[in-house]
Design an enzyme around this catalytic site. Structure first.
Site, PDB file in Angstrom:
ATOM      1  N   ARG A 198     100.255  23.037  52.620  1.00  0.00           N
ATOM      2  CA  ARG A 198     100.199  23.751  53.638  1.00  0.00           C
ATOM      3  C   ARG A 198     101.595  24.346  53.555  1.00  0.00           C
ATOM      4  O   ARG A 198     102.822  23.634  53.176  1.00  0.00           O
ATOM      5  CB  ARG A 198      99.518  23.235  54.309  1.00  0.00           C
ATOM      6  CG  ARG A 198      98.023  22.868  54.075  1.00  0.00           C
ATOM      7  CD  ARG A 198      97.274  21.745  55.110  1.00  0.00           C
ATOM      8  NE  ARG A 198      98.166  20.278  55.888  1.00  0.00           N
ATOM      9  CZ  ARG A 198      97.888  19.788  56.583  1.00  0.00           C
ATOM     10  NH1 ARG A 198      97.056  19.961  57.766  1.00  0.00           N
ATOM     11  NH2 ARG A 198      98.675  18.520  56.789  1.00  0.00           N
ATOM     12  N   ASP A 225     103.560  27.116  56.132  1.00  0.00           N
ATOM     13  CA  ASP A 225     103.644  27.684  57.630  1.00  0.00           C
ATOM     14  C   ASP A 225     103.817  28.873  57.201  1.00  0.00           C
ATOM     15  O   ASP A 225     103.725  29.687  57.152  1.00  0.00           O
ATOM     16  CB  ASP A 225     105.123  26.628  58.731  1.00  0.00           C
ATOM     17  CG  ASP A 225     104.807  25.477  59.095  1.00  0.00           C
ATOM     18  OD1 ASP A 225     103.937  24.850  58.492  1.00  0.00           O
ATOM     19  OD2 ASP A 225     106.623  24.647  58.462  1.00  0.00           O
ATOM     20  N   TYR A 231     110.894  23.932  46.420  1.00  0.00           N
ATOM     21  CA  TYR A 231     110.517  25.354  47.026  1.00  0.00           C
ATOM     22  C   TYR A 231     112.205  26.207  46.660  1.00  0.00           C
ATOM     23  O   TYR A 231     113.308  25.375  46.337  1.00  0.00           O
ATOM     24  CB  TYR A 231     110.799  24.899  48.202  1.00  0.00           C
ATOM     25  CG  TYR A 231     109.375  24.388  48.800  1.00  0.00           C
ATOM     26  CD1 TYR A 231     108.973  25.242  50.472  1.00  0.00           C
ATOM     27  CD2 TYR A 231     108.904  23.215  49.069  1.00  0.00           C
ATOM     28  CE1 TYR A 231     107.487  24.643  50.523  1.00  0.00           C
ATOM     29  CE2 TYR A 231     107.720  23.116  49.578  1.00  0.00           C
ATOM     30  CZ  TYR A 231     107.014  23.665  50.063  1.00  0.00           C
ATOM     31  OH  TYR A 231     105.394  23.089  50.497  1.00  0.00           O
ATOM     32  N   ARG A 281     113.541  23.907  55.521  1.00  0.00           N
ATOM     33  CA  ARG A 281     114.139  24.743  56.709  1.00  0.00           C
ATOM     34  C   ARG A 281     115.152  23.906  57.157  1.00  0.00           C
ATOM     35  O   ARG A 281     115.842  24.097  57.562  1.00  0.00           O
ATOM     36  CB  ARG A 281     112.511  25.046  57.718  1.00  0.00           C
ATOM     37  CG  ARG A 281     112.179  25.670  56.661  1.00  0.00           C
ATOM     38  CD  ARG A 281     110.822  26.264  57.585  1.00  0.00           C
ATOM     39  NE  ARG A 281     111.116  27.054  58.623  1.00  0.00           N
ATOM     40  CZ  ARG A 281     110.332  27.144  59.520  1.00  0.00           C
ATOM     41  NH1 ARG A 281     108.898  26.897  59.985  1.00  0.00           N
ATOM     42  NH2 ARG A 281     111.168  27.660  61.147  1.00  0.00           N
TER      43      ARG A 281
END
Length: 265
Positions: free
Chosen positions: A50, A52, A114, A201
């Site tokens: 998932r 954000d 990522y 992040r």
């Protein structure tokens, strides 16, 4: 019954993240609406990971089960006809629905990659709004690269875990972190077996603190050891975060894209 696997690419800027919500407005909501319009039946999807609100995907992987007979490319072109410009099915693969050895978009994954794209310039760029994070103070690459080395391996990443994270354990294995500068763009690439909520992040935010001289590289080691989220840097903006690739066993023979040329090259 067969299992259909799709490779999905999306611009996360207009959406409230991947996972379906009661009020709609998510990538999953839009994909499942398009699947219903194409197949004339309800279809529920399962994703690899998932994302954000505001986070993008070069290649998200999803699966669903169906008895429908469709050409593989129909699942691409047919579903795309009902999707908005910010979401697209890139490929489709049909796998047998076996009783003991089923492919699963999430649980069959062996690693995730990522990318975070950061614009490092004194003045913001409107052309990169929503597509890259921005830091106006100069950043030094070497301290960030040195700090990142402390994160490689199997660790408790509680210091980089969001309070609302639902993962069973904060222990993850970081395979690689690359930090490269391309002019005013700095690209962070992180590969791990799995990630905690906001982990990328939070790591990028803390690495920036070492790149701008606020903290020494050894600070990342201290954060790992004490596991206190409140001591790490604030969660960095979602704008420049891209789900890059999900790795699977070659036995599934998925037609995944290599992305030799990334959007910021």
């Amino acid at each position: 019954m067969k299992r259909i696997v799709l490779g999905i690419q999306y611009d996360g800027t207009p959406w409230r993240g991947w996972q379906t919500q009661p009020g709609g407005g998510t990538v999953q909501d839009e994909l499942e609406k398009a699947l219903k319009r194409f197949s004339l039946t309800e279809i529920s999807t399962t994703c690899a990971g998932r994302t954000d609100a505001g986070v993008h995907a070069l290649e998200q992987v999803v699966h669903f089960d169906t008895e429908l007979e469709r050409d593989l490319f129909s699942w691409v072109r047919g579903v795309n006809a009902f999707l908005p410009p910010s979401i697209a099915v890139r490929w489709a693969r049909e796998l047998p629905h076996e009783p003991t050895d089923n492919f699963h978009a999430r649980f069959s994954a062996t690693a995730r990659t990522y990318h975070y794209m950061l614009y490092n310039h004194p003045v913001r760029s409107p052309l990169l709004s929503g597509k890259a994070g921005w830091v106006f103070r100069p950043l030094e690459l070497e301290p960030m690269q040195e700090a990142a080395r402390y994160l490689i391996g199997t660790h408790d990443f509680s210091a980089f875990r969001a309070a609302e994270c639902q993962a069973n354990t904060p222990v993850k294995t970081m395979h690689e972190i690359r930090i490269e500068r391309r002019g005013d763009i700095i690209v962070f690439t992180l590969q791990a077996n799995a990630f905690l909520h906001h982990m990328v992040r939070n790591i990028v935010g803390s690495l920036i603190f070492t790149g701008n001289g606020n903290q020494p590289a050894e600070w990342l080691k201290e954060l790992l050891e004490n596991g206190d989220r409140s001591r790490a840097a604030p969660t960095f903006m979602p704008d420049g975060l891209y789900l890059g690739k999900i790795d699977y066993d070659v036995k599934w023979d998925l037609p995944q894209e290599s992305f030799i040329t990334l959007p910021w090259n």
